[in-house]
Design an enzyme around this catalytic site. Structure first.
Site, PDB file in Angstrom:
ATOM      1  N   ALA A 100       0.890  -1.183   0.000  1.00 39.38           N
ATOM      2  CA  ALA A 100       0.000   0.000   0.000  1.00 39.38           C
ATOM      3  C   ALA A 100       0.916   1.217   0.000  1.00 39.38           C
ATOM      4  CB  ALA A 100      -0.904  -0.031   1.231  1.00 39.38           C
ATOM      5  N   ALA A 101       1.392   1.589  -1.167  1.00 43.97           N
ATOM      6  CA  ALA A 101       2.629   2.378  -1.256  1.00 43.97           C
ATOM      7  C   ALA A 101       2.453   3.861  -1.545  1.00 43.97           C
ATOM      8  CB  ALA A 101       3.535   1.768  -2.333  1.00 43.97           C
ATOM      9  N   CYS A 222      -0.358   4.709  10.828  1.00 46.70           N
ATOM     10  CA  CYS A 222      -0.143   6.013  11.471  1.00 46.70           C
ATOM     11  C   CYS A 222      -1.331   6.317  12.371  1.00 46.70           C
ATOM     12  CB  CYS A 222       0.087   7.112  10.437  1.00 46.70           C
ATOM     13  SG  CYS A 222      -1.354   7.492   9.425  1.00 46.70           S
TER      14      CYS A 222
HETATM   15  N1  SAM Z   1       3.053   3.879   2.323  1.00 45.97           N
HETATM   16  C1  SAM Z   1       2.591   5.172   1.844  1.00 45.97           C
HETATM   17  C2  SAM Z   1       3.703   6.189   1.985  1.00 45.97           C
HETATM   18  O1  SAM Z   1       4.558   6.028   2.851  1.00 45.97           O
HETATM   19  O2  SAM Z   1       3.753   7.151   1.204  1.00 45.97           O
HETATM   20  C3  SAM Z   1       1.313   5.594   2.549  1.00 45.97           C
HETATM   21  C4  SAM Z   1       0.222   4.558   2.417  1.00 45.97           C
HETATM   22  S1  SAM Z   1      -1.354   5.063   3.032  1.00 45.97           S
HETATM   23  C5  SAM Z   1      -1.135   4.915   4.747  1.00 45.97           C
HETATM   24  C6  SAM Z   1      -2.359   3.665   2.670  1.00 45.97           C
HETATM   25  C7  SAM Z   1      -2.580   3.391   1.210  1.00 45.97           C
HETATM   26  O3  SAM Z   1      -3.320   2.189   1.128  1.00 45.97           O
HETATM   27  C8  SAM Z   1      -3.374   4.419   0.439  1.00 45.97           C
HETATM   28  O4  SAM Z   1      -2.576   4.956  -0.581  1.00 45.97           O
HETATM   29  C9  SAM Z   1      -4.549   3.644  -0.141  1.00 45.97           C
HETATM   30  O5  SAM Z   1      -4.843   4.003  -1.485  1.00 45.97           O
HETATM   31  C10 SAM Z   1      -4.043   2.243  -0.072  1.00 45.97           C
HETATM   32  N2  SAM Z   1      -5.076   1.196  -0.023  1.00 45.97           N
HETATM   33  C11 SAM Z   1      -6.318   1.247   0.487  1.00 45.97           C
HETATM   34  N3  SAM Z   1      -6.948   0.082   0.320  1.00 45.97           N
HETATM   35  C12 SAM Z   1      -6.066  -0.736  -0.290  1.00 45.97           C
HETATM   36  C13 SAM Z   1      -6.136  -2.054  -0.754  1.00 45.97           C
HETATM   37  N4  SAM Z   1      -7.243  -2.779  -0.619  1.00 45.97           N
HETATM   38  N5  SAM Z   1      -5.049  -2.555  -1.360  1.00 45.97           N
HETATM   39  C14 SAM Z   1      -3.904  -1.820  -1.518  1.00 45.97           C
HETATM   40  N6  SAM Z   1      -3.796  -0.550  -1.102  1.00 45.97           N
HETATM   41  C15 SAM Z   1      -4.862  -0.025  -0.509  1.00 45.97           C
END
Ligand code: SAM
Length: 289
Positions: A100-101, A222
């Protein structure tokens, strides 16, 4: 939080109302971090758990608008978030999945730590956010990342059991965002915590399926609620006897022992720099099937 932290909760609430101190993570792909630190146009000081991290005495908007930012010399990142890739500690040549990047703070950090000499499969399910992720990967000059936009289960089908390290920086109720975003405070609901915990359990199970025998899985959020942190990890450990919690040694971070998971880390905004994070690292048994 009052139930969990007692009198210390008031310190947490005060920290969430206090101004933020911006931080940058210097990009070793753009030059020697010591030289880059000296070239910063603002006074700066070290982030305890991240050698490339610097807390800067400036306004965030000024740091974001600086040409050094456009040039990918640094990534503007919450200091607590810098602990996560340090916990993954990727080595050159490793296959790493960042599940989830977006927008890429941790992906670009992972690639930097591996000397841009491994392969980071950097995924986000949201297409708009995956495009922003790609933009940041390019801005920082990372050549060892592949950006994908897929449901995690699709990645598991392709790379199951193959990855040296997997990071799930999970979508969460975002309590660590309360300081920087009034909208995050408005959006918080009790039901949202439960909904996120359910999604986190699904995602962390997919993440675990990607890890090769002997490999590691890092789970982070977070947010502060134990239902989205320690409880998710304990749920996974109960289902997967081939995984074991591996204690973290992040200088300046607090231990998650009071919340039932000794060895995992809690970064609290009232105790150390940054908005707050939870980090746990699991190791898959080397002789796992
Ligand atoms: N790791 C990132 C960074 O350091 O810049 C921040 C990630 S943020 C906390 C969580 C991410 O999870 C979001 O970008 C969101 O789009 C993604 N997300 C939500 N549901 C998801 C899913 N089912 N599979 C993969 N990613 C998902």
């Amino acid at each position: 939080m009052r139930e969990l932290l007692g009198a210390e909760a008031e310190e947490l609430f005060a920290a969430l109302d206090a101004p933020r101190e911006p931080a940058v993570r210097l990009n070793p792909l753009r030059g020697d971090p010591a030289a880059l630190a000296a070239a910063l146009p603002w006074p700066s000081r070290a982030v305890p758990w991240c050698p490339a991290g610097r807390l800067v005495a400036a306004e965030s908007a000024e740091v974001a608008a600086d040409p050094l930012n456009d040039a990918g010399v640094y990534y503007l990142q919450d200091p607590a978030a810098m602990a996560v890739a340090e916990a993954v500690a990727p080595a050159p040549g490793e296959l790493v999945v960042d599940l989830a990047a977006a927008p890429g703070g941790k992906t670009t950090h992972l690639a930097a730590l591996a000397g841009d000499a491994g392969l980071v499969v950097s995924n986000d399910v949201d297409e708009r956010r995956a495009r922003a992720l790609l933009g940041n990967v390019e801005r920082l000059g990372v050549t060892s990342a592949v950006v994908t936009c897929a449901r995690p289960e699709r990645l598991t089908a392709a790379l199951g059991g193959a990855c040296h390290a997997v990071l799930l920086d999970a979508p969460c109720s975002g309590e660590g965002m309360f300081r920087r975003s009034p909208a995050a405070r408005e959006a918080w609901t009790e039901a949202g915590v439960e909904r996120h915990a359910e999604l986190q359990r699904r995602l962390v199970a997919a993440a675990a399926d990607l890890v090769r025998p002997g490999g590691r899985l890092v789970y982070s959020t977070c947010t502060f609620d134990p239902r989205e942190n320690e409880a998710v990890v304990l749920w996974l450990l109960a289902r997967r006897p081939d995984l074991e919690l591996e204690p973290l040694d992040l200088p300046g971070a607090a231990d998650a022992a009071p919340f039932g998971l000794p060895g995992a880390a809690r970064l609290w905004p009232h105790r150390s720099p940054g908005d707050g994070h939870f980090v746990a690292r699991l190791r898959r048994a080397a002789d796992a099937a």
